[in-house]
Design a protein around this motif. Sequence first.
Motif, PDB file in Angstrom:
ATOM      1  N   GLU A  38      -3.526   7.963  -6.628  1.00  0.00           N
ATOM      2  CA  GLU A  38      -4.220   7.491  -5.433  1.00  0.00           C
ATOM      3  C   GLU A  38      -4.814   8.687  -4.700  1.00  0.00           C
ATOM      4  N   ILE A  44     -11.606   6.017   3.144  1.00  0.00           N
ATOM      5  CA  ILE A  44     -10.883   5.017   2.364  1.00  0.00           C
ATOM      6  C   ILE A  44      -9.930   5.709   1.408  1.00  0.00           C
ATOM      7  N   PHE A  46      -8.434   5.207  -2.588  1.00  0.00           N
ATOM      8  CA  PHE A  46      -8.748   4.467  -3.801  1.00  0.00           C
ATOM      9  C   PHE A  46      -7.971   5.052  -4.969  1.00  0.00           C
ATOM     10  N   GLU A  47      -7.859   4.260  -6.036  1.00  0.00           N
ATOM     11  CA  GLU A  47      -7.079   4.658  -7.196  1.00  0.00           C
ATOM     12  C   GLU A  47      -7.992   5.103  -8.329  1.00  0.00           C
ATOM     13  N   GLU A 320     -13.193 -11.236   7.564  1.00  0.00           N
ATOM     14  CA  GLU A 320     -13.194 -10.654   6.215  1.00  0.00           C
ATOM     15  C   GLU A 320     -12.992  -9.143   6.266  1.00  0.00           C
ATOM     16  N   THR A 323      -9.342  -8.300   7.142  1.00  0.00           N
ATOM     17  CA  THR A 323      -8.456  -8.505   5.991  1.00  0.00           C
ATOM     18  C   THR A 323      -8.603  -7.378   4.986  1.00  0.00           C
ATOM     19  N   LYS A 324      -9.833  -6.993   4.697  1.00  0.00           N
ATOM     20  CA  LYS A 324     -10.064  -5.883   3.768  1.00  0.00           C
ATOM     21  C   LYS A 324      -9.458  -4.579   4.293  1.00  0.00           C
ATOM     22  N   GLU A 327      -5.675  -4.628   3.858  1.00  0.00           N
ATOM     23  CA  GLU A 327      -5.285  -4.594   2.450  1.00  0.00           C
ATOM     24  C   GLU A 327      -5.784  -3.340   1.743  1.00  0.00           C
ATOM     25  N   GLY A 328      -6.456  -2.457   2.488  1.00  0.00           N
ATOM     26  CA  GLY A 328      -6.939  -1.211   1.911  1.00  0.00           C
ATOM     27  C   GLY A 328      -8.108  -1.385   0.962  1.00  0.00           C
ATOM     28  N   ARG A 329      -8.937  -2.409   1.183  1.00  0.00           N
ATOM     29  CA  ARG A 329     -10.042  -2.701   0.265  1.00  0.00           C
ATOM     30  C   ARG A 329     -11.412  -2.399   0.869  1.00  0.00           C
ATOM     31  N   THR A 331     -14.801  -0.619   1.648  1.00  0.00           N
ATOM     32  CA  THR A 331     -15.656   0.314   0.917  1.00  0.00           C
ATOM     33  C   THR A 331     -16.350   1.241   1.906  1.00  0.00           C
ATOM     34  N   ASP A 334     -18.838  -0.549   4.004  1.00  0.00           N
ATOM     35  CA  ASP A 334     -18.290  -1.314   5.131  1.00  0.00           C
ATOM     36  C   ASP A 334     -18.162  -0.455   6.383  1.00  0.00           C
TER      37      ASP A 334
END
Length: 424
Positions: A38, A44, A46-47, A320, A323-324, A327-329, A331, A334
């Motif tokens: 990670e 952000i 990311f993996e 949305e 929530t992202k 949850e660490g989503r 981009t 965003d």
Amino acid sequence: MPADIHVPELGESVTDATVGRWLKKEGEAVKAGEPLVELETDKINFEVEAEQDGVLQKIAKGEGETVNVGEVIGTIAEGDGAQPAAEEETAEAQEREEPEAAPAEIGEATNGHREAEEGARRASPAVRKLAREYGVDLSEIEGSGSGGRITREDVERVIREQARPAPEEAPQADGHAETAPAPRPAPAAAEGRPEERVRLSRRRLTIAQRLVQSQHEAAMLTTFNEVDMSAVMELRRRRRESFQERTGARLGFMSFFTKASVAALKAFPQVNAELDGNELVLKKYYDIGVAVSTDEGLVVPVVRDADRKNFAEIEQEIAELATKAREGRLTLEDLRGGTFTITNGGIFGSLMSTPILTTPQVAILGMHKIQERPVVVDGEVVVRPMMYLALSYDHRVIDGAEAVSFLVRIKELIEDPEALLLEG
């Protein structure tokens, strides 16, 4: 043949990252597409995934190290991998089969080198890095982990012991004690008061840096007002169920304040601007940042073209993005840009605060807790649901009168939702 693991492209204007944590250990089998490590950036996490099946042969960059785009951080080799415990048992068996040490005159240095190497093999890259930073000899540590592995706690224990002050020197023959330099104060943990050291994430470090930068660079002031939420709350009470049935979105307060902000920004264009050297860049679009709290700190995803969206679209997009974020989503897209920001400390119970600018923006709106308070309306004292509003702004760009008028305009639109529908 072995394949290097590279730091991928991180996005526009992002050139480096911090190794957060390795999800695989050296010697473990990996599958193509399986997350290996990670990486943390200032925006952000990311993996990085494996590009082929094999074994994680080498970890070149340990946790906490800074890496650049394209840099090699590890290697995958062919093979099926072996369980760490089995490897340690094999190593122990090899140790038992090794011949006795060479005579002292030729073997002491060799043995010391072998012990140091053995100690390093029993520790992860992150633990080895910590030991190097504090000058800890791993060969002198008895590991408490599985199979005698040296853990971070083992190294930290030695660091604490080394930090303890040395005992006072005994008096010399002449009756005077030998003078020694004052020892460094021992950590609180060494005195029986427990502490925990937690490495700050890249995002938290960047948040801290940017907040301090904002305070230093901008001539930041904050103006306050209060708004009667009665009309909006009554409208939500009457329309909430039908709104959700028709649109699928929950009718919250954020859409009202987003619409009111857009209308106020149109009336006071300098608030929707950016200072670039000797020029003021007036934005003719309205990308509204909405602050969202996560476990790793505050992030500000952006609702693009908020002036072109209706209430349902704004509520859906905010939900949305939130929530992202949690949850660490999120981009990079965003989080990019933003012309004005809204933050709502009221969801945590904040009654009043002074929000800090999100540079290079020149203003930010702070919402707060709705609380019933006595107010005077038409000469009578009545109880109304009131909210304090705060507008922090860059006084280099926005005058006080303009900031106050901007905030008053938001107040007027929230207290008269019909006007908000026409102007927002």
